[in-house]
Design a protein around this motif. Structure first.
Motif, PDB file in Angstrom:
ATOM      1  N   THR A  41      11.339  24.667  21.374  1.00 27.56           N
ATOM      2  CA  THR A  41      10.833  23.983  22.574  1.00 27.56           C
ATOM      3  C   THR A  41      10.204  24.967  23.570  1.00 27.56           C
ATOM      4  O   THR A  41       9.852  24.595  24.679  1.00 27.56           O
ATOM      5  CB  THR A  41      11.942  23.174  23.287  1.00 27.56           C
ATOM      6  OG1 THR A  41      13.048  24.063  23.560  1.00 27.56           O
ATOM      7  CG2 THR A  41      12.417  22.020  22.436  1.00 27.56           C
ATOM      8  N   GLY A  42      10.064  26.233  23.163  1.00 29.75           N
ATOM      9  CA  GLY A  42       9.381  27.219  23.996  1.00 29.75           C
ATOM     10  C   GLY A  42       7.888  27.214  23.720  1.00 29.75           C
ATOM     11  O   GLY A  42       7.374  26.291  23.067  1.00 29.75           O
ATOM     12  N   VAL A  43       7.196  28.254  24.224  1.00 31.75           N
ATOM     13  CA  VAL A  43       5.749  28.356  23.985  1.00 31.75           C
ATOM     14  C   VAL A  43       5.456  29.414  22.907  1.00 31.75           C
ATOM     15  O   VAL A  43       4.392  29.419  22.316  1.00 31.75           O
ATOM     16  CB  VAL A  43       4.999  28.636  25.316  1.00 31.75           C
ATOM     17  CG1 VAL A  43       3.506  28.783  25.104  1.00 31.75           C
ATOM     18  CG2 VAL A  43       5.245  27.490  26.304  1.00 31.75           C
ATOM     19  N   TYR A  44       6.419  30.299  22.619  1.00 28.78           N
ATOM     20  CA  TYR A  44       6.200  31.306  21.564  1.00 28.78           C
ATOM     21  C   TYR A  44       6.003  30.645  20.208  1.00 28.78           C
ATOM     22  O   TYR A  44       5.191  31.097  19.406  1.00 28.78           O
ATOM     23  CB  TYR A  44       7.395  32.267  21.447  1.00 28.78           C
ATOM     24  CG  TYR A  44       7.551  33.271  22.551  1.00 28.78           C
ATOM     25  CD1 TYR A  44       6.747  33.249  23.680  1.00 28.78           C
ATOM     26  CD2 TYR A  44       8.521  34.279  22.460  1.00 28.78           C
ATOM     27  CE1 TYR A  44       6.914  34.181  24.690  1.00 28.78           C
ATOM     28  CE2 TYR A  44       8.682  35.216  23.458  1.00 28.78           C
ATOM     29  CZ  TYR A  44       7.884  35.156  24.575  1.00 28.78           C
ATOM     30  OH  TYR A  44       8.053  36.090  25.565  1.00 28.78           O
ATOM     31  N   TYR A  45       6.781  29.606  19.959  1.00 32.29           N
ATOM     32  CA  TYR A  45       6.730  28.961  18.643  1.00 32.29           C
ATOM     33  C   TYR A  45       5.339  28.361  18.370  1.00 32.29           C
ATOM     34  O   TYR A  45       4.715  28.707  17.363  1.00 32.29           O
ATOM     35  CB  TYR A  45       7.853  27.918  18.542  1.00 32.29           C
ATOM     36  CG  TYR A  45       8.018  27.335  17.166  1.00 32.29           C
ATOM     37  CD1 TYR A  45       8.491  28.106  16.115  1.00 32.29           C
ATOM     38  CD2 TYR A  45       7.677  26.010  16.909  1.00 32.29           C
ATOM     39  CE1 TYR A  45       8.632  27.572  14.843  1.00 32.29           C
ATOM     40  CE2 TYR A  45       7.822  25.467  15.636  1.00 32.29           C
ATOM     41  CZ  TYR A  45       8.296  26.249  14.612  1.00 32.29           C
ATOM     42  OH  TYR A  45       8.422  25.721  13.357  1.00 32.29           O
ATOM     43  N   PRO A  46       4.812  27.520  19.295  1.00 38.13           N
ATOM     44  CA  PRO A  46       3.434  27.058  19.056  1.00 38.13           C
ATOM     45  C   PRO A  46       2.403  28.189  19.119  1.00 38.13           C
ATOM     46  O   PRO A  46       1.364  28.107  18.468  1.00 38.13           O
ATOM     47  CB  PRO A  46       3.193  26.022  20.166  1.00 38.13           C
ATOM     48  CG  PRO A  46       4.273  26.219  21.159  1.00 38.13           C
ATOM     49  CD  PRO A  46       5.436  26.823  20.433  1.00 38.13           C
TER      50      PRO A  46
END
Ligand code: GLU
Length: 327
Positions: A41-46
């Motif tokens: 649910t962070g931004v690193y993953y996308p």
């Protein structure tokens, strides 16, 4: 009968040979790389997904297949890249600085000499959210509450500790400390199992959407004494979290002052130049496409992606930047 047996053994043998040989041939042509990110649910993953998507489009040309792994965050990623378990990792700029100089989590291990910078990405802010019914209106009000400061291995845990220290609080004795992974915290707030949580992330993030969309009202708490942090640490910058724009479900009616860092992509000196070059080239040559892959990239410029880095540039990245005059 005997003949048939010999024949089938020969066929079987040939088949086994084929099976054994095939993967080796494919592997010789394809370089597999994994990008370590953060909670889903962070931004690193996308972001890992966006980078992988750019380079995988040219799989035939480069022979690179990039995949993404959800991890515990910045510190985990840097350590995994240094150990050779991951080829790339996304890490906060403050963590890159500390690893390069042998500070904080790397105090005992010393400077991570093989750590290399690729580029920086979106801005991240250090935020504290609290349930409205917990009566927390300032960092001081955390006393005696249940607070998530983050898992060991995350980047944001140290940001939480720094914000607390600047405000005279000790996480070891002033409240009940939780060391949860980011993905677990919003649900724990909604379930009433924690009162407040720190997190450092780009915006908008699934984490804060989830935390502010439930029945239990949640708000962002301003971070105070930021000036003393800026004086002490060169990698922190003043920031404002655009709560009203990104999280209309939050109880705030105004945006919230805090401090921030940048997300960066790191690798190891041991990763081949041509692999790093290909990734940088694909992201930079298709910059407009890349920027559309997440709203957190809105303000990015090619030049800004070369800022906020403290490890030396990987030679594969530098080669591209020199070719196009960015360096
Ligand atoms: N900055 C966070 C950390 O390193 C991760 C944020 C994200 O996954 O977007 O712990």
């Amino acid at each position: 009968m005997k003949k048939t047996f010999v024949l089938s053994v020969a066929v079987l043998f040939g088949f086994v040979m084929l099976l054994g040989a095939a993967p080796a041939q494919v592997q010789a042509k394809t370089t597999f790389v994994t990008i370590g990110t953060g909670g889903i649910t962070g931004v690193y993953y996308p972001t890992g997904g966006a980078i992988a998507k750019m380079v995988n489009k040219k799989r035939k040309e480069y022979g690179i297949r990039a995949t993404v792994e959800s991890t515990g965050g910045s510190v985990f990623n840097i350590n995994a890249v240094m150990a050779g378990d991951l080829e790339f990792g996304i890490a906060q700029s403050d963590r890159q600085y500390q690893a390069t100089k042998g500070l904080a989590d790397w105090k005992d291990k010393g400077p991570q000499k093989d750590l290399r910078a690729v580029f920086s990405i979106h801005a991240e802010t250090v935020d504290l959210i609290a349930a409205v019914d917990a009566n927390i209106n300032s960092i001081q009000d955390l006393k005696g509450k249940r607070v998530n400061i983050g898992n060991v291995g995350s980047g944001y845990r140290q940001n939480a500790i720094d914000a607390l220290t600047a405000n005279g609080l000790d996480y070891k004795k002033d409240f009940h400390t939780e060391s949860l992974k980011a993905a677990e915290a919003p649900g724990m707030i909604q379930d009433g199992r924690i009162d407040a949580a720190f997190y450092t992330v780009g915006h908008p993030s699934g984490y804060y959407k989830e935390a502010t969309a439930g029945k239990r009202k949640v708000k962002f708490i301003p971070i105070t004494n930021v000036d003393s942090l800026l004086k002490k640490y060169p990698y922190y910058a003043k920031a404002v979290t655009l709560v009203t724009k990104f999280y209309p479900g939050a109880a705030n009616t105004e945006d919230v002052p805090t401090f921030g860092v940048k997300a960066t992509l790191v690798t190891s000196a041991k990763v081949p130049d041509k692999v790093v070059y290909a990734i940088v080239k694909e992201v930079f040559e298709n910059f407009d496409t890349f920027k559309k892959l997440h709203p957190a990239y809105t303000g990015l410029t090619k030049q800004s992606m070369l800022e906020g880095l403290s490890a030396p540039f990987h030679p594969g990245a530098l080669k591209y930047y020199k070719e196009v005059g960015l360096k």
